[in-house]
Design a protein around this motif. Structure first.
Motif, PDB file in Angstrom:
ATOM      1  N   ASN A  54      -4.591  12.800   9.727  1.00 52.87           N
ATOM      2  CA  ASN A  54      -4.367  12.698   8.397  1.00 52.87           C
ATOM      3  C   ASN A  54      -5.740  11.793   7.793  1.00 52.87           C
ATOM      4  N   GLY A  55      -6.830  11.714   8.604  1.00 55.83           N
ATOM      5  CA  GLY A  55      -7.872  11.041   8.219  1.00 55.83           C
ATOM      6  C   GLY A  55      -7.947   9.478   7.833  1.00 55.83           C
ATOM      7  N   ILE A  56      -6.843   8.968   8.584  1.00 53.16           N
ATOM      8  CA  ILE A  56      -6.641   7.324   8.063  1.00 53.16           C
ATOM      9  C   ILE A  56      -6.717   6.475   9.235  1.00 53.16           C
ATOM     10  N   GLU A  57      -7.452   5.472   8.680  1.00 54.08           N
ATOM     11  CA  GLU A  57      -7.816   4.491  10.007  1.00 54.08           C
ATOM     12  C   GLU A  57      -6.640   3.265   9.827  1.00 54.08           C
ATOM     13  N   ILE A  58      -6.294   3.250  11.046  1.00 54.29           N
ATOM     14  CA  ILE A  58      -5.193   2.056  11.093  1.00 54.29           C
ATOM     15  C   ILE A  58      -5.934   0.848  11.682  1.00 54.29           C
ATOM     16  N   LEU A  88       7.242   2.099   9.048  1.00 59.00           N
ATOM     17  CA  LEU A  88       6.410   1.829   8.087  1.00 59.00           C
ATOM     18  C   LEU A  88       4.880   2.009   8.257  1.00 59.00           C
ATOM     19  N   LEU A  89       4.501   2.223   9.231  1.00 60.69           N
ATOM     20  CA  LEU A  89       3.189   2.656   9.439  1.00 60.69           C
ATOM     21  C   LEU A  89       3.072   4.389   8.763  1.00 60.69           C
ATOM     22  N   ASP A  90       4.001   5.044   9.585  1.00 63.40           N
ATOM     23  CA  ASP A  90       4.162   6.639   9.248  1.00 63.40           C
ATOM     24  C   ASP A  90       4.204   6.743   7.806  1.00 63.40           C
ATOM     25  N   SER A 109      -3.275  -1.011   6.896  1.00 64.55           N
ATOM     26  CA  SER A 109      -3.784  -2.104   7.865  1.00 64.55           C
ATOM     27  C   SER A 109      -2.056  -2.839   8.114  1.00 64.55           C
ATOM     28  N   VAL A 110      -2.129  -3.457   9.363  1.00 61.81           N
ATOM     29  CA  VAL A 110      -0.796  -3.967  10.006  1.00 61.81           C
ATOM     30  C   VAL A 110      -1.205  -5.258  10.362  1.00 61.81           C
ATOM     31  N   ALA A 111      -0.610  -6.431  10.241  1.00 58.41           N
ATOM     32  CA  ALA A 111      -0.907  -7.690  10.634  1.00 58.41           C
ATOM     33  C   ALA A 111       0.352  -8.658  10.671  1.00 58.41           C
ATOM     34  N   ALA A 112       0.511  -9.591  11.668  1.00 56.89           N
ATOM     35  CA  ALA A 112       1.906 -10.505  11.526  1.00 56.89           C
ATOM     36  C   ALA A 112       1.157 -11.777  11.538  1.00 56.89           C
ATOM     37  N   ILE A 126       5.683  -9.426   9.250  1.00 63.44           N
ATOM     38  CA  ILE A 126       5.126  -8.420   9.621  1.00 63.44           C
ATOM     39  C   ILE A 126       4.369  -7.598   8.106  1.00 63.44           C
ATOM     40  N   ASN A 127       3.277  -7.232   7.915  1.00 65.87           N
ATOM     41  CA  ASN A 127       2.938  -6.763   6.649  1.00 65.87           C
ATOM     42  C   ASN A 127       2.181  -5.330   7.042  1.00 65.87           C
ATOM     43  N   VAL A 128       2.727  -4.425   6.231  1.00 70.44           N
ATOM     44  CA  VAL A 128       1.896  -3.152   6.366  1.00 70.44           C
ATOM     45  C   VAL A 128       1.560  -2.934   4.961  1.00 70.44           C
ATOM     46  N   VAL A 129       0.026  -2.776   4.920  1.00 70.25           N
ATOM     47  CA  VAL A 129      -0.639  -2.361   3.582  1.00 70.25           C
ATOM     48  C   VAL A 129      -1.317  -1.065   3.569  1.00 70.25           C
ATOM     49  N   ASP A 130      -1.108  -0.225   2.553  1.00 70.31           N
ATOM     50  CA  ASP A 130      -1.927   1.049   2.426  1.00 70.31           C
ATOM     51  C   ASP A 130      -2.486   0.960   1.076  1.00 70.31           C
ATOM     52  N   GLN A 131      -3.486   2.183   0.953  1.00 71.42           N
ATOM     53  CA  GLN A 131      -4.170   2.231  -0.295  1.00 71.42           C
ATOM     54  C   GLN A 131      -3.751   3.611  -0.798  1.00 71.42           C
ATOM     55  N   GLY A 132      -2.382   3.953  -0.850  1.00 69.93           N
ATOM     56  CA  GLY A 132      -1.936   5.272  -1.405  1.00 69.93           C
ATOM     57  C   GLY A 132      -1.577   5.392  -2.462  1.00 69.93           C
ATOM     58  N   ILE A 133      -0.412   6.274  -2.682  1.00 70.07           N
ATOM     59  CA  ILE A 133      -0.111   6.532  -4.123  1.00 70.07           C
ATOM     60  C   ILE A 133       0.750   5.534  -4.900  1.00 70.07           C
TER      61      ILE A 133
END
Ligand code: ADP
Length: 270
Positions: A129-133, A157-159, A172-175, A184-191
């Motif tokens: 999907n052209g997304i960098e983790i 959460l990542l999916d 991004s994912v970080a603990a 544990i934090n999962v952050v995206d730049q999505g919709i």
């Protein structure tokens, strides 16, 4: 009565008196109602891929001499059966998690390893999907619980972060370990998700946009599974988001007691 914890009945008595009978249905009966709803939803959700599969098989059978059509429809058929497999495996996970009771035989789990495994599992979908983790610094955090369940939660959460983002964005994912809590934090730049939807997304089969969810392989059960995994570990999951401005999901879990993990976070006892 499904929505009221107590059922009240009026029993007529002789001479104009009535007896008020209140029965508590917050326990087994409420659980039974929830189970009935879940079963009804499951039958409905299973019908979509099963219907598509039989239609595709019929179409395929009627184009035996057209290699292009055969390639196209068998591709679709594989996609639908993958969707069915995911749905069944999510239903099984959720049914197990919904059973009352605590985790059996919890072990000391290294959260950095959980994140590593979840990222590995989601990496291909991200790439497609052209997304960098992007993975944060190691936290050395330990939790008492189940490695596979925690990995499933972070993976869900990542999916989702990938599913609801546009290509060329980052997830991004970080603990972090603060006092006796692991975040544990999962952050995206999505919709993003509108505030009024944010509570409902943790319900089974609730989707803001069912079309997008299904097209991207969603089952509608991912966040419900995350919520139950968090609860089984004595933790919570929450979301911060605004429409069009991405989403940030946080799992908060109690850290394993120091007596079990040793000073440098190494496991001394399971
Ligand atoms: P699904 O399989 O549909 O993704 P989930 O239970 O994982 O089911 O999520 C429920 C709904 O919450 C999704 O259908 C989507 O509308 C919304 N959602 C979940 N995660 C995100 C995210 N990171 N960004 C935007 N919307 C999201």
């Amino acid at each position: 009565t499904e929505h009221f914890p107590a059922m009240v009945r009026l029993a007529p008595l002789r001479r104009g008196y009535v007896l008020l009978l209140a029965e508590d249905v917050s326990g087994p009966q409420r659980l039974e109602a929830t189970r009935r709803d879940f079963t009804a939803n499951i039958s409905h959700e299973l019908k979509t891929p099963v219907g598509a599969i039989s239609l595709l098989a019929e179409t395929l059978a009627s184009h035996p001499d057209n290699p292009e059509a055969v390639a196209h429809f068998s591709g679709q058929l594989l996609k639908e059966s993958a969707r069915l497999t995911n749905l069944i495996s999510d239903i099984i996970d959720l049914s197990r998690l919904q059973a009352p009771g605590v985790l059996e035989a919890p072990k000391v789990v290294n959260i950095d390893q959980v994140i590593g495994q979840a990222v590995e599992a989601s990496a291909l979908t991200g790439k497609a999907n052209g997304i960098e983790i992007v993975v944060g610094q190691p936290s050395n955090a330990m939790v008492l619980g189940d490695f596979d369940l925690l990995t499933t939660a972070v993976r869900n959460l990542l999916d989702n972060a990938i599913r609801y983002s546009e290509p060329n964005t980052k997830v991004s994912v970080a603990a972090t370990l603060e006092d006796d809590l692991v975040r544990i934090n999962v952050v995206d730049q999505g919709i993003g998700i509108a505030p009024e939807e944010q509570e409902r997304i943790f319900e089974r089969f609730y989707r803001v946009d069912p079309g997008r969810s299904r097209a991207k392989g969603g089952t509608g059960l991912g966040l419900s599974i995350v919520k139950h995994v968090a609860a089984k570990h004595g933790g919570t999951v929450s979301v911060w988001s605004r429409l069009g401005r991405g989403a940030s999901f946080t799992l908060v879990l109690p850290a394993a007691p120091q007596t079990l993990t040793g000073e440098a976070g190494t496991v001394t006892e399971a």
